[in-house]
Scaffold this active site. Structure first.
Site, PDB file in Angstrom:
ATOM      1  CG  HIS A 190      98.489  44.910  38.039  1.00  0.00           C
ATOM      2  ND1 HIS A 190      97.467  45.933  38.764  1.00  0.00           N
ATOM      3  CD2 HIS A 190      99.349  44.846  39.275  1.00  0.00           C
ATOM      4  CE1 HIS A 190      97.782  45.831  40.079  1.00  0.00           C
ATOM      5  NE2 HIS A 190      98.960  45.206  40.200  1.00  0.00           N
TER       6      HIS A 190
ATOM      7  NE  ARG B 226      96.254  48.933  43.640  1.00  0.00           N
ATOM      8  CZ  ARG B 226      97.173  47.760  43.738  1.00  0.00           C
ATOM      9  NH1 ARG B 226      98.245  48.003  43.008  1.00  0.00           N
ATOM     10  NH2 ARG B 226      97.100  46.855  44.680  1.00  0.00           N
TER      11      ARG B 226
END
Ligand code: NDP
Ligand code: OXD
Length: 317
Positions: A277, A229
Protein backbone atom coordinates in the site's frame (compact mmCIF):
# COMPACT_ATOMS: atom_id res chain seq x y z
CA UNK A 1 -8.73 39.32 19.38
CA UNK A 2 -10.55 36.14 18.30
CA UNK A 3 -9.27 32.95 19.85
CA UNK A 4 -7.57 30.46 17.52
CA UNK A 5 -9.56 27.66 15.93
CA UNK A 6 -8.82 24.40 17.74
CA UNK A 7 -7.98 21.50 15.50
CA UNK A 8 -7.45 17.92 16.62
CA UNK A 9 -4.91 15.84 14.74
CA UNK A 10 -5.32 12.05 14.91
CA UNK A 11 -3.36 10.39 12.14
CA UNK A 12 -2.39 6.99 13.62
CA UNK A 13 0.25 5.41 11.35
CA UNK A 14 0.82 8.70 9.51
CA UNK A 15 2.33 10.15 12.72
CA UNK A 16 0.34 13.13 13.93
CA UNK A 17 3.37 14.95 15.33
CA UNK A 18 4.96 15.23 11.89
CA UNK A 19 1.85 16.92 10.52
CA UNK A 20 1.38 19.64 13.10
CA UNK A 21 4.09 21.98 11.76
CA UNK A 22 3.03 21.77 8.06
CA UNK A 23 -0.64 22.22 9.06
CA UNK A 24 0.19 25.21 11.26
CA UNK A 25 2.23 26.81 8.49
CA UNK A 26 -0.41 26.16 5.83
CA UNK A 27 -3.12 27.64 8.06
CA UNK A 28 -1.01 30.73 8.72
CA UNK A 29 -0.58 31.15 4.96
CA UNK A 30 -4.32 30.70 4.44
CA UNK A 31 -4.99 33.40 7.05
CA UNK A 32 -6.45 31.09 9.70
CA UNK A 33 -5.36 31.46 13.31
CA UNK A 34 -5.32 27.82 14.33
CA UNK A 35 -4.16 25.80 17.28
CA UNK A 36 -3.35 22.18 16.43
CA UNK A 37 -3.22 19.44 19.04
CA UNK A 38 -2.29 15.82 18.62
CA UNK A 39 -5.41 14.15 19.95
CA UNK A 40 -4.71 11.96 22.95
CA UNK A 41 -8.19 10.93 24.10
CA UNK A 42 -8.96 14.06 26.19
CA UNK A 43 -11.58 16.53 24.99
CA UNK A 44 -10.04 19.66 23.51
CA UNK A 45 -13.25 21.18 22.14
CA UNK A 46 -11.99 20.96 18.59
CA UNK A 47 -13.83 22.68 15.78
CA UNK A 48 -12.18 20.52 13.12
CA UNK A 49 -10.26 17.27 13.12
CA UNK A 50 -7.63 16.04 10.70
CA UNK A 51 -7.65 12.26 10.81
CA UNK A 52 -6.55 8.97 9.32
CA UNK A 53 -8.14 5.93 10.95
CA UNK A 54 -8.75 7.83 14.21
CA UNK A 55 -9.88 6.23 17.46
CA UNK A 56 -13.71 6.07 17.16
CA UNK A 57 -14.13 7.81 20.54
CA UNK A 58 -12.83 10.99 18.95
CA UNK A 59 -16.29 11.47 17.52
CA UNK A 60 -18.15 10.87 20.77
CA UNK A 61 -15.76 13.01 22.85
CA UNK A 62 -15.29 15.93 20.43
CA UNK A 63 -18.95 16.86 20.06
CA UNK A 64 -18.39 20.32 18.63
CA UNK A 65 -16.76 19.30 15.38
CA UNK A 66 -17.97 21.22 12.35
CA UNK A 67 -16.12 19.07 9.84
CA UNK A 68 -13.58 16.29 9.73
CA UNK A 69 -10.73 16.08 7.23
CA UNK A 70 -9.63 12.66 6.02
CA UNK A 71 -5.88 12.80 5.32
CA UNK A 72 -6.27 10.48 2.37
CA UNK A 73 -8.61 9.87 -0.56
CA UNK A 74 -10.47 6.73 0.53
CA UNK A 75 -13.11 7.14 3.21
CA UNK A 76 -14.66 3.69 3.48
CA UNK A 77 -13.19 2.94 6.92
CA UNK A 78 -14.13 6.36 8.23
CA UNK A 79 -17.71 5.90 7.04
CA UNK A 80 -17.90 2.54 8.82
CA UNK A 81 -16.67 4.01 12.10
CA UNK A 82 -19.04 3.49 15.06
CA UNK A 83 -20.08 6.78 16.65
CA UNK A 84 -19.47 8.90 13.55
CA UNK A 85 -22.23 11.52 13.80
CA UNK A 86 -24.60 11.27 10.85
CA UNK A 87 -24.55 14.96 10.06
CA UNK A 88 -20.82 15.57 10.47
CA UNK A 89 -19.40 16.73 7.11
CA UNK A 90 -16.43 14.71 5.89
CA UNK A 91 -13.87 16.16 3.52
CA UNK A 92 -11.28 13.98 1.84
CA UNK A 93 -8.12 14.83 -0.04
CA UNK A 94 -8.47 15.36 -3.77
CA UNK A 95 -5.22 14.35 -5.47
CA UNK A 96 -3.02 16.49 -3.14
CA UNK A 97 0.05 15.05 -4.83
CA UNK A 98 -1.05 11.40 -4.58
CA UNK A 99 -2.31 11.11 -8.16
CA UNK A 100 1.01 11.73 -9.98
CA UNK A 101 2.79 9.24 -7.73
CA UNK A 102 0.10 6.65 -8.43
CA UNK A 103 0.28 7.34 -12.16
CA UNK A 104 4.05 6.85 -11.95
CA UNK A 105 3.61 3.55 -10.08
CA UNK A 106 1.08 2.26 -12.59
CA UNK A 107 3.13 3.28 -15.65
CA UNK A 108 6.23 1.70 -14.13
CA UNK A 109 4.44 -1.64 -13.87
CA UNK A 110 2.85 -1.24 -17.30
CA UNK A 111 6.36 -0.83 -18.75
CA UNK A 112 7.62 -3.87 -16.86
CA UNK A 113 4.72 -5.93 -18.20
CA UNK A 114 4.69 -4.76 -21.80
CA UNK A 115 8.46 -4.65 -22.32
CA UNK A 116 9.32 -7.73 -20.30
CA UNK A 117 11.77 -5.72 -18.24
CA UNK A 118 11.84 -8.30 -15.46
CA UNK A 119 13.88 -10.51 -17.81
CA UNK A 120 16.92 -8.33 -17.31
CA UNK A 121 17.20 -8.17 -13.51
CA UNK A 122 17.91 -10.49 -10.60
CA UNK A 123 20.05 -13.61 -10.36
CA UNK A 124 18.65 -15.14 -13.57
CA UNK A 125 18.98 -11.97 -15.64
CA UNK A 126 18.86 -12.52 -19.38
CA UNK A 127 22.15 -11.55 -21.01
CA UNK A 128 21.02 -11.48 -24.63
CA UNK A 129 21.69 -8.40 -26.71
CA UNK A 130 19.15 -9.65 -29.26
CA UNK A 131 16.33 -10.21 -26.77
CA UNK A 132 12.78 -9.72 -28.06
CA UNK A 133 11.52 -6.15 -28.26
CA UNK A 134 7.81 -5.40 -28.44
CA UNK A 135 7.04 -3.84 -31.81
CA UNK A 136 3.35 -4.67 -32.19
CA UNK A 137 0.29 -2.66 -31.29
CA UNK A 138 0.47 -1.70 -27.58
CA UNK A 139 -2.12 -3.32 -25.31
CA UNK A 140 -5.18 -1.36 -24.25
CA UNK A 141 -5.09 0.00 -20.72
CA UNK A 142 -8.49 0.15 -19.00
CA UNK A 143 -8.83 2.27 -15.87
CA UNK A 144 -11.65 1.55 -13.42
CA UNK A 145 -12.56 4.85 -11.78
CA UNK A 146 -11.82 8.13 -13.53
CA UNK A 147 -11.76 10.42 -10.53
CA UNK A 148 -8.90 12.57 -9.24
CA UNK A 149 -6.54 9.58 -9.38
CA UNK A 150 -7.90 7.39 -12.19
CA UNK A 151 -8.03 10.34 -14.61
CA UNK A 152 -4.32 11.08 -14.05
CA UNK A 153 -3.42 7.42 -14.48
CA UNK A 154 -5.37 7.34 -17.75
CA UNK A 155 -3.67 10.52 -18.98
CA UNK A 156 -0.23 9.23 -18.04
CA UNK A 157 -0.79 5.97 -19.95
CA UNK A 158 -1.97 8.02 -22.96
CA UNK A 159 1.27 9.97 -22.80
CA UNK A 160 3.15 6.71 -23.39
CA UNK A 161 0.90 6.02 -26.39
CA UNK A 162 -1.23 3.23 -24.97
CA UNK A 163 -4.82 3.05 -26.17
CA UNK A 164 -6.73 3.96 -23.01
CA UNK A 165 -10.31 3.48 -21.89
CA UNK A 166 -11.90 4.30 -18.57
CA UNK A 167 -14.96 3.23 -16.64
CA UNK A 168 -16.86 5.42 -14.20
CA UNK A 169 -20.38 5.91 -12.87
CA UNK A 170 -20.94 9.00 -15.01
CA UNK A 171 -19.51 9.62 -18.51
CA UNK A 172 -16.21 11.54 -18.79
CA UNK A 173 -14.47 13.61 -21.42
CA UNK A 174 -10.73 13.11 -21.18
CA UNK A 175 -8.62 13.70 -24.26
CA UNK A 176 -7.80 10.41 -25.96
CA UNK A 177 -9.56 8.29 -23.34
CA UNK A 178 -12.61 6.27 -24.35
CA UNK A 179 -15.28 6.64 -21.69
CA UNK A 180 -17.56 3.82 -20.53
CA UNK A 181 -20.13 4.61 -17.86
CA UNK A 182 -22.29 2.48 -15.61
CA UNK A 183 -22.66 -1.20 -14.80
CA UNK A 184 -24.34 -1.89 -18.14
CA UNK A 185 -21.11 -1.11 -20.02
CA UNK A 186 -18.64 -2.84 -17.72
CA UNK A 187 -18.59 -6.12 -19.68
CA UNK A 188 -17.83 -4.32 -22.95
CA UNK A 189 -15.15 -2.23 -21.21
CA UNK A 190 -13.44 -5.32 -19.77
CA UNK A 191 -13.61 -7.28 -23.03
CA UNK A 192 -11.41 -4.66 -24.71
CA UNK A 193 -8.92 -4.20 -21.84
CA UNK A 194 -5.56 -5.96 -21.72
CA UNK A 195 -4.13 -4.17 -18.70
CA UNK A 196 -6.80 -3.42 -16.13
CA UNK A 197 -6.05 -0.73 -13.53
CA UNK A 198 -8.38 -0.56 -10.55
CA UNK A 199 -8.55 2.97 -9.09
CA UNK A 200 -11.99 2.66 -7.54
CA UNK A 201 -13.13 3.66 -4.07
CA UNK A 202 -14.63 0.92 -1.92
CA UNK A 203 -18.40 1.33 -1.69
CA UNK A 204 -21.42 -0.99 -1.45
CA UNK A 205 -21.44 -1.01 -5.26
CA UNK A 206 -17.76 -1.69 -5.86
CA UNK A 207 -17.21 -4.31 -3.12
CA UNK A 208 -16.34 -7.67 -4.75
CA UNK A 209 -16.84 -6.10 -8.18
CA UNK A 210 -13.89 -7.95 -9.71
CA UNK A 211 -15.08 -11.50 -9.17
CA UNK A 212 -14.69 -14.58 -11.36
CA UNK A 213 -17.45 -13.44 -13.75
CA UNK A 214 -16.02 -9.96 -14.27
CA UNK A 215 -12.36 -11.04 -14.40
CA UNK A 216 -13.29 -13.71 -16.95
CA UNK A 217 -14.60 -10.96 -19.22
CA UNK A 218 -11.02 -9.73 -19.65
CA UNK A 219 -9.30 -11.27 -22.68
CA UNK A 220 -6.96 -14.22 -22.10
CA UNK A 221 -3.49 -13.01 -21.06
CA UNK A 222 -4.72 -9.82 -19.39
CA UNK A 223 -2.99 -8.26 -16.39
CA UNK A 224 -4.47 -6.52 -13.35
CA UNK A 225 -2.99 -3.62 -11.39
CA UNK A 226 -4.96 -2.76 -8.25
CA UNK A 227 -4.27 0.56 -6.53
CA UNK A 228 -7.89 1.27 -5.49
CA UNK A 229 -9.02 -0.93 -2.62
CA UNK A 230 -8.44 -4.61 -1.91
CA UNK A 231 -12.06 -5.49 -1.27
CA UNK A 232 -13.09 -4.50 -4.80
CA UNK A 233 -11.30 -7.71 -5.86
CA UNK A 234 -12.18 -11.30 -4.92
CA UNK A 235 -8.71 -12.76 -4.21
CA UNK A 236 -9.65 -16.42 -4.64
CA UNK A 237 -11.22 -15.70 -8.03
CA UNK A 238 -8.11 -13.82 -9.14
CA UNK A 239 -5.87 -16.69 -8.00
CA UNK A 240 -8.06 -19.27 -9.77
CA UNK A 241 -7.89 -17.33 -13.05
CA UNK A 242 -4.12 -16.87 -12.73
CA UNK A 243 -3.70 -20.61 -12.08
CA UNK A 244 -5.95 -21.44 -15.02
CA UNK A 245 -3.83 -19.22 -17.28
CA UNK A 246 -6.69 -16.89 -18.17
CA UNK A 247 -4.91 -13.98 -16.48
CA UNK A 248 -1.18 -13.51 -16.95
CA UNK A 249 -0.31 -11.51 -13.83
CA UNK A 250 -1.37 -9.12 -11.11
CA UNK A 251 0.29 -6.22 -9.33
CA UNK A 252 -1.50 -5.53 -6.07
CA UNK A 253 -0.93 -2.54 -3.80
CA UNK A 254 -4.10 -2.81 -1.72
CA UNK A 255 -5.66 -5.73 0.13
CA UNK A 256 -8.84 -6.85 1.83
CA UNK A 257 -6.90 -7.21 5.08
CA UNK A 258 -3.94 -4.86 5.65
CA UNK A 259 -1.22 -5.57 6.50
CA UNK A 260 -1.54 -8.60 4.20
CA UNK A 261 -1.11 -11.61 6.53
CA UNK A 262 2.32 -13.27 6.16
CA UNK A 263 0.80 -16.62 5.22
CA UNK A 264 -1.48 -15.22 2.51
CA UNK A 265 -1.17 -16.95 -0.88
CA UNK A 266 -0.86 -13.60 -2.65
CA UNK A 267 2.59 -13.05 -1.11
CA UNK A 268 3.87 -16.26 -2.65
CA UNK A 269 2.14 -16.59 -6.01
CA UNK A 270 4.66 -16.45 -8.89
CA UNK A 271 2.35 -14.34 -11.04
CA UNK A 272 1.57 -11.79 -8.32
CA UNK A 273 3.60 -8.75 -7.28
CA UNK A 274 2.65 -7.44 -3.84
CA UNK A 275 3.53 -3.91 -2.72
CA UNK A 276 2.56 -2.74 0.78
CA UNK A 277 0.00 0.00 0.00
CA UNK A 278 2.61 2.51 -1.08
CA UNK A 279 1.55 3.63 -4.54
CA UNK A 280 0.08 6.90 -3.27
CA UNK A 281 1.49 8.05 0.06
CA UNK A 282 -0.11 11.30 1.21
CA UNK A 283 2.49 14.08 0.83
CA UNK A 284 2.29 16.29 3.92
CA UNK A 285 2.77 19.81 2.52
CA UNK A 286 0.26 19.71 -0.38
CA UNK A 287 -2.22 17.89 1.83
CA UNK A 288 -1.82 20.44 4.63
CA UNK A 289 -2.31 23.24 2.14
CA UNK A 290 -5.51 21.69 0.77
CA UNK A 291 -6.88 21.22 4.29
CA UNK A 292 -5.90 24.75 5.38
CA UNK A 293 -7.56 26.33 2.35
CA UNK A 294 -10.73 24.38 3.04
CA UNK A 295 -10.70 25.47 6.70
CA UNK A 296 -10.24 29.07 5.60
CA UNK A 297 -13.29 28.78 3.34
CA UNK A 298 -15.37 27.13 6.07
CA UNK A 299 -14.37 29.88 8.49
CA UNK A 300 -15.56 32.44 5.94
CA UNK A 301 -18.95 30.70 5.92
CA UNK A 302 -18.76 28.34 2.94
CA UNK A 303 -21.02 25.30 3.11
CA UNK A 304 -18.97 22.07 3.46
CA UNK A 305 -20.90 20.56 0.55
CA UNK A 306 -19.62 23.34 -1.71
CA UNK A 307 -15.99 22.30 -1.19
CA UNK A 308 -14.07 19.94 -3.42
CA UNK A 309 -13.50 16.71 -1.52
CA UNK A 310 -16.89 16.77 0.22
CA UNK A 311 -17.91 13.17 0.74
CA UNK A 312 -21.37 12.22 -0.42
CA UNK A 313 -22.32 9.64 2.19
CA UNK A 314 -25.13 8.17 0.09
CA UNK A 315 -22.66 7.40 -2.74
CA UNK A 316 -19.97 6.30 -0.29
CA UNK A 317 -17.12 8.36 -1.79
P1 NDP B 1 -12.69 9.97 -6.74
O1 NDP B 1 -13.89 10.00 -5.86
O2 NDP B 1 -12.14 11.24 -7.28
O3 NDP B 1 -12.98 9.02 -7.98
C1 NDP B 1 -13.67 7.81 -7.87
C2 NDP B 1 -13.98 7.32 -9.27
O4 NDP B 1 -14.62 6.04 -9.16
C3 NDP B 1 -14.95 8.24 -9.99
O5 NDP B 1 -14.62 8.34 -11.35
C4 NDP B 1 -16.30 7.51 -9.84
O6 NDP B 1 -17.22 7.75 -10.88
C5 NDP B 1 -15.83 6.07 -9.89
N1 NDP B 1 -16.81 5.19 -9.28
C6 NDP B 1 -17.21 5.15 -7.98
N2 NDP B 1 -18.18 4.23 -7.82
C7 NDP B 1 -18.37 3.69 -9.04
C8 NDP B 1 -19.26 2.71 -9.54
N3 NDP B 1 -20.14 2.09 -8.73
N4 NDP B 1 -19.24 2.42 -10.84
C9 NDP B 1 -18.38 3.06 -11.67
N5 NDP B 1 -17.50 3.99 -11.27
C10 NDP B 1 -17.51 4.31 -9.97
O7 NDP B 1 -11.57 9.18 -5.93
P2 NDP B 1 -9.99 9.26 -6.12
O8 NDP B 1 -9.69 9.14 -7.56
O9 NDP B 1 -9.46 10.41 -5.37
O10 NDP B 1 -9.54 7.96 -5.31
C11 NDP B 1 -9.95 6.68 -5.74
C12 NDP B 1 -9.53 5.65 -4.72
O11 NDP B 1 -8.13 5.39 -4.81
C13 NDP B 1 -9.72 6.04 -3.26
O12 NDP B 1 -11.05 5.95 -2.86
C14 NDP B 1 -8.84 5.02 -2.57
O13 NDP B 1 -9.56 3.85 -2.37
C15 NDP B 1 -7.74 4.74 -3.60
N6 NDP B 1 -6.44 5.28 -3.17
C16 NDP B 1 -5.39 4.41 -3.00
C17 NDP B 1 -4.15 4.88 -2.64
C18 NDP B 1 -3.01 3.95 -2.53
O14 NDP B 1 -1.96 4.33 -2.00
N7 NDP B 1 -3.12 2.74 -3.03
C19 NDP B 1 -3.91 6.29 -2.38
C20 NDP B 1 -5.07 7.14 -2.62
C21 NDP B 1 -6.27 6.62 -2.99
P3 NDP B 1 -17.84 9.24 -11.11
O15 NDP B 1 -16.66 10.08 -11.56
O16 NDP B 1 -18.82 9.05 -12.17
O17 NDP B 1 -18.37 9.68 -9.78
C1 OXD C 1 -5.85 6.86 0.55
C2 OXD C 1 -4.84 5.83 0.67
O1 OXD C 1 -7.03 6.53 0.44
O2 OXD C 1 -3.67 6.17 0.97
O3 OXD C 1 -5.49 8.04 0.53
O4 OXD C 1 -5.13 4.66 0.45
Amino acid sequence: MTSPVRIAVALSSMKSDEWVAPLREACAQAGVAAQFETWGGQRIDARYAVVWLPPPELFTIETRLRAVFNAGAGVERMLAMPGLPRELPILRLVDAGMAPKMAEYVCFYIARITRGLDRFGGPNALRDWHADRPRGRPPTVGVLGLGAIGAQIAQAARLFDYPVRGWSRTPKRIDGVESFAGAARLGEFLAGTQILVDALPLTDETRDLLDRTRLSQLPRGAHLINVGRGATLVDDDLLALLDAGHLAGAVLDVFRVEPLPAEHRLWHHPKVTVTPHLSGPTPREPAAQQIAEAIARLERGAAPSSLSGYVDRARGY
